[in-house]
Design an enzyme around this catalytic site. Structure first.
Site, PDB file in Angstrom:
ATOM      1  CD  GLU A 212      -2.943   5.543  11.797  1.00  0.00           C
ATOM      2  OE1 GLU A 212      -4.033   4.978  11.721  1.00  0.00           O
ATOM      3  OE2 GLU A 212      -2.558   6.410  10.992  1.00  0.00           O
ATOM      4  CG  ASP A 213      -0.896   1.102  11.137  1.00  0.00           C
ATOM      5  OD1 ASP A 213      -1.720   1.513  11.957  1.00  0.00           O
ATOM      6  OD2 ASP A 213      -1.085   1.110   9.914  1.00  0.00           O
TER       7      ASP A 213
ATOM      8  CG  HIS B 170      -1.661   1.272   1.440  1.00  0.00           C
ATOM      9  ND1 HIS B 170      -2.520   1.854   0.532  1.00  0.00           N
ATOM     10  CD2 HIS B 170      -1.608   2.125   2.508  1.00  0.00           C
ATOM     11  CE1 HIS B 170      -2.971   3.005   1.018  1.00  0.00           C
ATOM     12  NE2 HIS B 170      -2.433   3.184   2.216  1.00  0.00           N
TER      13      HIS B 170
ATOM     14  CG  ASP C 293      -3.601   6.823   2.570  1.00  0.00           C
ATOM     15  OD1 ASP C 293      -3.409   5.615   2.359  1.00  0.00           O
ATOM     16  OD2 ASP C 293      -4.113   7.258   3.621  1.00  0.00           O
TER      17      ASP C 293
END
Length: 734
Positions: free
Chosen positions: A97-98, A69, A160
């Site tokens: 964030e992840d 992605h 995105d």
């Protein structure tokens, strides 16, 4: 990572390790070598390997390794030829964030600028919100404010979102609809506002197909079926244009295009048309060499097919707010079919397709900015103004949304400056567009030289002059017709500040009254007692207490009792002789926001009155016999003794109901009787109770109860009047 990407299927497909991924990045790398220096491409490659390691073991809903992605997003960003910092941020946009890699580590490895971009793209996951909507609004606010300082944030975010929309098919239908709706409401309009036309159209089409999949399929099928029937018209028009333009000495590229499904669908919904009634499904684009050729080509086309009146727009002389320039005209083609044609130069076409990304330089000196960059810069500055004037994130998002859906109207200042306003704008919106102070001091306006109401809707070509007064303030009624986000935000900002000041003053009066039975006044409360009281309640300043009291969020009697206890504990003072009972708070009727006269009973000076504290709304004044007060008898803590202040000449609204026999001229005679007593009629309406009688309902302006009594005596002398009484909120006369 979007919420849509976190949901895993029951048995996700797991492809073999990263041979495909390395191929994806090799394709991206080839694209980058076309416009970046080799050392910059090396930095981007390092960011790719960092992202691949950080996202190792994470998968998308489709089963692909998650790092596919960010690579796809970076590839979309590369199409706009953004720099290495933006590409690094695109590859790392989900890392903070992840994977819980801190911003400091990204800054150390790839520089502070890339780390700031990644931070602007990261959501506020660590903050607790009351609802999903509030969390989303706060995330949008963070993103838009980051965009205001660096436009690359929103360009990466749009890339995105585009990739997420392209791969949305693996989500549950309900989630697809929610994400598609969010894209239609926020991201597609932002793309349009930045002039990214191709991206705007694709986001709309993808959102339409996911939000209404059945409607999309039916409409697509209808378009395919109609192609055969209309191919002859399209071919004939295209050939005719290509033959006519060289005869006028114009070299041009002519292309026919099918209108987008979402545009056709929206036209059907807005104009209540069936598909067969939408005739202009096809449009033509004529691209010429220079601006003068645009107008020459327009003349050639108008000599060939008759133009539709009112369907010509010159966006070259007056560009759209996003920098878009073209001539638009609609012609009556063969067989009476409307044909839409856009005429533009090659440079205009480039800007129309790529918008601000076509020359997106973000650090240039303001003097060297292009017109498009200046417009974008001013819009980004307006976001910062909206942020400072808006309280909560949801309110900020509401104001931004308003400005993202402009059907544009172009108006002129007295000096000839052009202002692009959203369709439906009023002089109030224009005043705030000129300057916030002009809006706040606005009292009247002239449109095309004539005095007009401030609620008048502006139309193309209007010249608007705003009349101001030094001591004027925004009117709350403006919110009912102000259209732009800036105007609405500034009016609300003023109202909040005014309410704060008034509620603090009212809170002081209420608390002073409540302290009297304890033998105290506010001036006698020591600073030590205040400090103890505020510390025990976790409040920083006593103004917060006064404001809460004025808005009805706290009860004066309870605060007074606890302040008195704090005073006793601090000073150890002996009992004092209590003064006479507390006097009532005086009401002028013109206090404004914090003190309001109840609409249910319309109290006027001379009426026995009582005040009630309504949570969040301040003090509301009712007559003693008002039915609304009767409902509050069990809540004595919210009652406040109030009385009218003497010697006020202000006029008060009051309703009367007059029952008359039907007769010619009776309304005129009743109105004349009212006017004889120096009374103004605000409004009147009538209803037939029975065939022989009519009820006349007046709203009058009177000074006090005695003035009203004189008016009613005068009306009672009219021969046809059967009964007269003061109207209550439920419509009865008493």
């Amino acid at each position: 990572m979007d919420e849509s990407e976190r949901e895993a299927p029951q048995e996700p497909y797991r492809p073999p390790p990263s041979s495909v991924l390395s191929l994806d990045f090799q394709q991206l790398k080839t694209k980058l070598l076309g416009y970046l220096r080799p050392e910059d491409v090396g930095l981007v490659e390092a960011a790719y390997h960092f992202a691949a390691d950080a996202h190792a073991g994470q998968f998308r809903v489709s089963g692909e390794p998650y790092v596919s992605h960010p690579v796809a997003v970076a590839s979309l960003v590369a199409d706009w030829h953004l720099d290495s910092q933006a590409l690094i941020a695109a590859l790392l946009h989900d890392v903070m964030e992840d994977t819980h890699i801190p911003k400091a580590e990204i800054a150390e490895r790839f520089g502070k600028v890339s780390a700031e971009l990644v931070d602007g793209l990261s959501k506020l996951d660590k903050i607790e919100f009351r609802s999903h909507e509030e969390a989303q609004a706060e995330n949008f606010r963070k993103m838009l404010l980051a965009m205001a300082s660096d436009l690359r944030v929103i360009l990466i975010k749009l890339a995105d979102r585009l990739h997420n929309m392209r791969t949305l098919g693996h989500m549950r239908p309900a989630k697809r609809r929610r994400i598609a709706n969010e894209t239609l409401e926020i991201y597609a309009p932002i793309a349009n506002r930045l002039g990214l036309n191709d991206l705007y159209r694709e986001l709309q089409e993808l959102s339409f197909s996911n939000k209404y999949p059945m409607r999309y399929r039916v409409l697509a099928k209808a378009i395919r079926a109609a192609r055969g029937n209309r191919r002859e018209v399209v071919g004939k028009v295209s050939t005719a244009i290509e033959e006519r333009l060289p005869q006028w000495g114009i070299t041009a590229e002519v292309s026919g295009r099918e209108k987008h499904l979402y545009g056709i669908y929206r036209k059907m919904v807005e104009k209540h048309l069936s598909f067969s009634q939408v005739l202009d499904i096809y449009g033509f684009r004529v691209i010429v060499g220079q601006v003068s050729s645009c107008y020459l080509a327009l003349g050639a086309l108008h000599s060939m097919y008759k133009p539709v009146p009112g369907k010509f727009k010159d966006y070259i002389a007056i560009p759209k707010a996003n920098g878009y320039q073209s001539l638009h005209t609609t012609l009556i083609g063969p067989f009476g079919t409307p044909v839409e044609v856009q005429i533009r130069t090659r440079e205009m076409h480039h800007i129309a397709e790529a918008g601000v990304a076509s020359h997106w330089l973000y650090k240039e000196d303001e003097k060297t900015l292009t017109e498009l960059q200046q417009k974008t810069h001013s819009w980004l500055q307006s976001l910062l103004e909206l942020q400072s004037a808006s309280g909560e994130a949801t309110e900020f998002l509401e104001h931004v949304k308003i400005d993202l859906f402009p059907g544009e109207v172009y108006v002129f200042s007295p000096k000839g400056t052009i202002f692009s306003m959203p369709k439906g704008s009023t002089p109030v919106d224009f005043a705030y567009a000129v300057h916030t102070d002009i809006g706040n001091r606005c009292v009247a306006c002239r449109i095309n030289g004539d005095l007009m109401p401030l609620r008048s809707e502006l139309t193309n070509g209007d010249q608007v002059e705003i009349i101001t007064a030094a001591h004027a303030n925004p009117n709350p009624a403006w919110l009912s017709y102000a259209r732009t986000g800036k105007a609405r935000a500034q009016i609300r900002h003023f109202m909040k500040n005014a309410q704060q000041d008034e509620s603090v003053a009212l809170g002081e009066r209420l608390l002073n009254q409540a302290l009297r039975p304890h033998g105290l006044t506010l001036g006698q409360i020591s600073s030590f007692a205040w400090d103890r009281f505020l510390r025990d309640r976790g409040v920083r300043h006593k103004k917060e207490i006064f404001s809460d009291l004025g808005l009805g969020k706290r009860l004066p009697a309870i605060i007074a009792r606890r302040l008195a206890q704090a005073q006793d504990m601090e000073s150890g003072r002996p009992d004092v002789i209590k003064p006479k009972p507390a006097g009532a708070i005086t009401i002028r009727g013109s206090e404004g926001i914090a003190v309001q006269l109840a609409r249910c009973c319309h109290p006027i000076p001379g009426d026995p009155i009582i005040g009630t504290l309504r949570k969040g709304q301040g003090l509301e004044v009712h007559t003693h016999d008002c039915p609304s007060v009767a409902k509050l008898r069990g809540d004595r803590g919210r009652w406040v003794d109030v009385e009218w202040e003497a010697g006020d000449d202000r006029l008060f609204d009051v309703g009367i109901r007059v029952l008359t026999r039907n007769a010619r001229g009776v309304l005129a005679r009743v109105a004349s009787a009212i006017a004889e007593e120096d009374c103004n009629i605000q409004s009147v309406h009538m209803d037939n109770e029975q065939g022989a009688y009519t009820a006349l309902n007046f709203t009058l302006q009177v000074r006090d109860r005695m003035h009203l009594a004189r008016v009613m005596r005068s009306v009672r002398r009219v021969q046809e009047v059967v009964r007269i009484g003061r109207a209550k909120g439920d419509g009865r006369a008493v």
